[in-house]
Design a protein around this motif. Sequence first.
Motif, mmCIF file in Angstrom:
data_model
loop_
_atom_site.group_PDB
_atom_site.id
_atom_site.type_symbol
_atom_site.label_atom_id
_atom_site.label_comp_id
_atom_site.label_asym_id
_atom_site.label_seq_id
_atom_site.Cartn_x
_atom_site.Cartn_y
_atom_site.Cartn_z
ATOM 1 N N ARG A 1 96.742 34.920 66.689
ATOM 2 C CA ARG A 1 95.976 34.598 66.014
ATOM 3 C C ARG A 1 94.806 34.770 66.169
ATOM 4 N NH1 ARG A 1 99.378 29.205 65.176
ATOM 5 N NH2 ARG A 1 97.917 29.150 66.943
ATOM 6 N N VAL B 1 91.388 30.573 63.811
ATOM 7 C CA VAL B 1 92.384 30.685 62.411
ATOM 8 C C VAL B 1 93.441 29.078 63.184
ATOM 9 C CG1 VAL B 1 94.645 31.866 61.368
ATOM 10 C CG2 VAL B 1 92.393 32.823 61.985
ATOM 11 N N THR C 1 98.625 31.266 60.067
ATOM 12 C CA THR C 1 98.541 32.547 59.528
ATOM 13 C C THR C 1 99.359 32.827 58.434
ATOM 14 O OG1 THR C 1 100.034 33.710 60.753
ATOM 15 C CG2 THR C 1 98.165 33.462 61.234
ATOM 16 N N GLN D 1 92.057 26.426 54.196
ATOM 17 C CA GLN D 1 91.552 28.076 55.401
ATOM 18 C C GLN D 1 91.827 29.178 54.345
ATOM 19 O OE1 GLN D 1 92.801 28.900 59.670
ATOM 20 N NE2 GLN D 1 90.672 28.092 60.358
ATOM 21 N N MET E 1 90.499 33.071 53.794
ATOM 22 C CA MET E 1 90.826 33.483 53.618
ATOM 23 C C MET E 1 91.169 34.880 52.650
ATOM 24 S SD MET E 1 93.025 33.597 57.341
ATOM 25 C CE MET E 1 94.191 31.935 57.468
ATOM 26 N N GLY F 1 94.829 36.740 59.379
ATOM 27 C CA GLY F 1 94.628 36.254 60.062
ATOM 28 C C GLY F 1 95.270 35.916 61.720
#
Length: 338
Positions: free
Chosen positions: A121, A125, A128, A159, A163, A292
Amino acid sequence: MDRKINIVIDTFGGDNGAKVCVKGAIQGIKENPNVHIFLTGKKEELNKLLSEYEYDKDRIEVVNATEEISPEEHPVEAVRKKKDSSLVVGLNLVKEGKADAFISAGSSGAILAGGQFIVGRAKGVKRTPLAPILPTSGKPSLLIDCGANVDAKPDVLNQFAEMGSIYMENIMGVKNPTVAIVNIGTEEAKGNALVKETYPILKANKHINFIGSIEAREIPSGKADVILTEAFVGNVILKMYEGMAKMILGEIKGAFLSNFKSKIGALMVKSSLKKVLKKFNASDKGGAPLLGLNGLVVKIHGNSKEMEVISAIKQCTKFVENDVCGKIIEGLKAEEEE
């Protein structure tokens, strides 16, 4: 961007064997002049397949790997034990900086495990996600997450939204992409505990264009650019989407071929129908990136043919050219500093 982009293609694991990977790689380097490809798998078999074609031999390199990870194996154990598998060998090329991206039609679990344990990662992050593109009646949408994190928490989903927004802007060219969270209604008060906790966090996030909740029936209309959910719901949506598309296309084909009159009708609408069906053709959309990581890992469908491989190569090229990995790290860092 003139620098060489190195992409690994795992030739084991897919339903259609190494031949489609070889054909896809050869066409891929023709269409993408800056790309160099590593093929991981049995060297003797791959060299034999390559010998059937004319191509620039300086731009495709075979890396021998003798083992294969099957979908039936425990992903983490297989990645740890099978060091000479095509998947592990390929991911190590990314980890060592010899390759920028990795493409595989193999075991989803092994790709997820290997991506996180081997490539690793990126800094900052939390988790993922896997993020495939969904065809809609409007612009394509990004579904995030579809299979990597079934127990994601609100900060993780926040997050994912960031992303996904970065991906849509840099890969799909969508300016200020809209983000919606999957829910059982559009009212802010509705939803399970995860959605209710996540909603206000997304609403307060200045780095995304959050438009609220989206019901599953609204996804095919392209209401939002980024469809946000945890992996259990995301995977159900993806599989339902695929199943319905297959069923509807089959029913349309059956109706047009049912009698002489319908066949004549099919000929009359053939060109228009082709345009509609092309929009819902997943083979030209690329694969699902595992976002990520410290490099790019892309999962393509297990029954992928050369067209899916070619599309994934284009996807990886655009990803690297636009430094999406770097922009994700920068974006998450900017939020932490506020």
